[in-house]
Write a protein that holds these residues in place. Structure first.
Motif, PDB file in Angstrom:
ATOM      1  N   ASN A  70       0.439  -1.141   0.174  1.00 31.56           N
ATOM      2  CA  ASN A  70       0.198  -0.422  -0.362  1.00 31.56           C
ATOM      3  C   ASN A  70       0.752   1.591   0.220  1.00 31.56           C
ATOM      4  OD1 ASN A  70      -2.009  -1.706  -0.121  1.00 31.56           O
ATOM      5  ND2 ASN A  70      -2.077  -1.243   2.097  1.00 31.56           N
ATOM      6  N   MET A  71       1.674   1.068   1.228  1.00 35.99           N
ATOM      7  CA  MET A  71       3.339   1.956   0.825  1.00 35.99           C
ATOM      8  C   MET A  71       3.497   2.397  -0.666  1.00 35.99           C
ATOM      9  SD  MET A  71       6.153   4.037   0.803  1.00 35.99           S
ATOM     10  CE  MET A  71       6.840   2.377   0.492  1.00 35.99           C
ATOM     11  N   ILE A  72       3.893   0.986  -1.359  1.00 37.49           N
ATOM     12  CA  ILE A  72       4.383   1.593  -2.707  1.00 37.49           C
ATOM     13  C   ILE A  72       3.704   1.650  -3.629  1.00 37.49           C
ATOM     14  CG2 ILE A  72       5.470   0.382  -4.894  1.00 37.49           C
ATOM     15  CD1 ILE A  72       6.457  -1.327  -2.207  1.00 37.49           C
ATOM     16  N   LYS A  73       2.045   1.594  -3.761  1.00 34.28           N
ATOM     17  CA  LYS A  73       1.170   2.122  -4.253  1.00 34.28           C
ATOM     18  C   LYS A  73       0.777   4.301  -4.131  1.00 34.28           C
ATOM     19  CE  LYS A  73      -2.556   1.603  -6.964  1.00 34.28           C
ATOM     20  NZ  LYS A  73      -2.476   1.635  -8.595  1.00 34.28           N
ATOM     21  N   SER A  74       1.077   4.295  -2.689  1.00 35.68           N
ATOM     22  CA  SER A  74       0.611   5.337  -2.310  1.00 35.68           C
ATOM     23  C   SER A  74       1.483   6.355  -2.533  1.00 35.68           C
ATOM     24  CB  SER A  74       0.333   6.193  -1.188  1.00 35.68           C
ATOM     25  OG  SER A  74       1.179   5.508  -0.034  1.00 35.68           O
ATOM     26  N   GLN A  75       3.246   6.067  -2.838  1.00 32.34           N
ATOM     27  CA  GLN A  75       4.567   6.219  -2.596  1.00 32.34           C
ATOM     28  C   GLN A  75       4.591   6.645  -3.884  1.00 32.34           C
ATOM     29  OE1 GLN A  75       6.206   7.907   0.066  1.00 32.34           O
ATOM     30  NE2 GLN A  75       7.645   9.497  -1.534  1.00 32.34           N
ATOM     31  N   TYR A  76       4.305   5.474  -5.609  1.00 32.71           N
ATOM     32  CA  TYR A  76       4.787   5.131  -6.440  1.00 32.71           C
ATOM     33  C   TYR A  76       4.205   5.508  -7.425  1.00 32.71           C
ATOM     34  CZ  TYR A  76       9.052   5.383  -3.805  1.00 32.71           C
ATOM     35  OH  TYR A  76      10.099   5.515  -2.850  1.00 32.71           O
ATOM     36  N   ASP A  77       2.698   4.893  -7.144  1.00 34.90           N
ATOM     37  CA  ASP A  77       1.194   4.705  -8.236  1.00 34.90           C
ATOM     38  C   ASP A  77       1.709   3.507  -9.237  1.00 34.90           C
ATOM     39  OD1 ASP A  77      -0.895   5.359  -9.127  1.00 34.90           O
ATOM     40  OD2 ASP A  77       0.062   6.279 -10.783  1.00 34.90           O
ATOM     41  N   VAL A  78       2.583   2.477  -8.127  1.00 33.87           N
ATOM     42  CA  VAL A  78       3.311   0.833  -8.259  1.00 33.87           C
ATOM     43  C   VAL A  78       2.503   0.293  -7.797  1.00 33.87           C
ATOM     44  CG1 VAL A  78       4.809  -0.850  -9.012  1.00 33.87           C
ATOM     45  CG2 VAL A  78       5.142   1.492  -9.277  1.00 33.87           C
ATOM     46  N   THR A  79       1.593  -0.639  -8.436  1.00 38.16           N
ATOM     47  CA  THR A  79       0.639  -1.846  -7.828  1.00 38.16           C
ATOM     48  C   THR A  79       1.804  -3.139  -7.739  1.00 38.16           C
ATOM     49  OG1 THR A  79      -0.747  -0.827  -8.593  1.00 38.16           O
ATOM     50  CG2 THR A  79      -1.386  -3.166  -7.714  1.00 38.16           C
TER      51      THR A  79
END
Length: 196
Positions: free
Chosen positions: A183-192
């Motif tokens: 979730n952090m990666i999704k919110s920070q970098y917009d990567v799933t």
């Protein structure tokens, strides 16, 4: 007396705070051994089990240890007597972690590792063919242990924390919660990050 994964992580944190990188690495390598064995429900630790665990978590290790690099595989033109490189002279990051970092420290002194801990570069091969890598890489190894579901009930000191990108977490809030990192990666970098 057995030493828990939480105790190994705590020891790693203590060594990192004193700049004792090889001792910290040794502790976290053992924690990965224990975790991978439990995660795959294997009776014993093994090279294949260890490297499989690293491969599944390389995205987390890399983004924590190297900033904004997000990838599910890393191959490097790194040669070492303990690693069988591919036909182009490349080896994977999990091979380096297992054969050079883990085995080099646990079964020896690590003197011939060709690893240089360098705070100025996240990851680079220098002119002497040494792998320069940031000490923060060890925190990436720690994070894949901390967030593994089999370690849900482990603990470290109440005020121990880990950072990733612009996020800072209390470690005890992260045990067993791999989705928090996704979730952090999704919110920070917009990567799933897809599940391996």
């Amino acid at each position: 007396m057995s030493v828990s994964v939480g105790q190994r992580v705590q020891s790693m944190i203590d060594h990192m705070s004193k700049g004792e990188i090889e001792l910290a690495l040794s502790d976290i390598c053992i924690a990965i051994d224990i975790t991978s064995q439990k995660y795959y429900n294997e009776p014993n630790s093994s090279a294949s089990c260890y490297k499989r665990f690293l491969k599944e978590n390389i995205w987390m290790i890399v983004v924590t240890g190297m900033g904004s690099l997000i990838t599910e595989a890393v191959k490097l033109p790194f040669t070492h007597k303990d690693i069988k490189s591919d036909y182009e002279g490349y080896c994977t990051l999990e091979q380096i972690i297992y054969h050079v970092m883990r085995c080099g420290l646990i079964h020896g002194t690590g003197e011939e590792s060709k690893i240089v801990w360098n705070t100025n570069v996240p990851l680079a091969i220098d002119k002497d063919q040494n792998l320069n890598i940031s000490p923060s890489f060890i925190w990436g190894l720690a994070l894949c242990v901390i967030t593994c579901p089999v370690n849900l009930h482990e603990r470290v000191g109440d005020y121990c924390w880990i950072s990733m990108a612009t996020f800072k977490y209390l470690i005890n809030d992260l045990w067993g919660k791999r989705d928090s990192v996704k979730n952090m990666i999704k919110s920070q970098y917009d990567v799933t990050i897809k599940e391996c």
